[in-house]
Design an enzyme around this catalytic site. Structure first.
Site, PDB file in Angstrom:
ATOM      1  N   GLY A 211     -16.709   0.568  -2.636  1.00  0.00           N
ATOM      2  CA  GLY A 211     -15.800  -0.037  -3.591  1.00  0.00           C
ATOM      3  C   GLY A 211     -15.021  -1.170  -2.945  1.00  0.00           C
TER       4      GLY A 211
ATOM      5  N   HIS B  69      -5.504   0.096  -5.159  1.00  0.00           N
ATOM      6  CA  HIS B  69      -5.393  -1.234  -4.531  1.00  0.00           C
ATOM      7  C   HIS B  69      -4.741  -2.248  -5.480  1.00  0.00           C
ATOM      8  CE1 HIS B  69      -7.276  -1.136  -0.592  1.00  0.00           C
ATOM      9  NE2 HIS B  69      -8.366  -0.559  -1.044  1.00  0.00           N
TER      10      HIS B  69
END
Ligand code: CO
Length: 162
Positions: free
Chosen positions: A46, A136
């Site tokens: 990812g 994130h």
């Protein structure tokens, strides 16, 4: 194909909140492709916008199995169920791993790269990856959430990566 430079652990950008994407234009499509290429180059599962220096709400995921490649714009978690305790790493923290608690299952809503609404029901590794990447976008990295004392540093020659 363009590989973008990764941002690493002490970079301030990783602590910042990313902005919603309002228009999926050619620049965003190019960004998405570059992010996918960059993630593949480093064998990641990812990658999120801030990790390539772009504070926009976009993530890519690939579990390297059939139909597990995702490019998601403005993803949000709408449901969470259960917990799993998992070992986790991050392309922005090379060779570091720690134990993190994540939901066992999530439902995520997002737009795909064509701007179409998608709903993903995920469990296990996919749920973990979605939570990690969406974190994130909110300026949260896995070491913010790790179980105390579980951080491991693996020397590059031991895991066979650069
Ligand atoms: Co990460």
């Amino acid at each position: 194909m363009a590989i973008r430079n990764l941002r690493y652990e002490d970079d301030e950008i990783l602590k910042k909140r990313s902005r919603e994407i309002e228009v999926i234009d050619e620049k965003i499509k190019e960004l998405a492709q570059d992010m996918m290429d960059t993630m593949h180059k480093w064998d990641g599962v990812g990658l999120a916008g801030p990790q390539v220096g772009v504070l926009k709400r976009i993530i890519v995921i690939d579990l390297y199995e059939e139909n597990t490649q995702y490019t998601l714009i403005n993803p949000i978690i709408i449901k969470e169920k259960g917990t799993q305790e998992v070992s986790e790493g991050c392309l922005s923290f090379p060779n570091k791993y720690a134990t993190v608690k994540r939901p066992k299952e999530v439902v995520v809503e997002a737009l795909d790269i064509e701007g179409k609404k998608v709903k993903i029901k995920a469990k296990d590794l996919l749920a973990q990856a979605l939570c990690h990447e969406i974190d994130h976008l909110n300026g949260i990295v896995f070491t913010d959430k790790m179980e105390p004392g579980t951080l491991e540093i693996v020397k590059p020659e031991e895991n066979g990566k650069k």
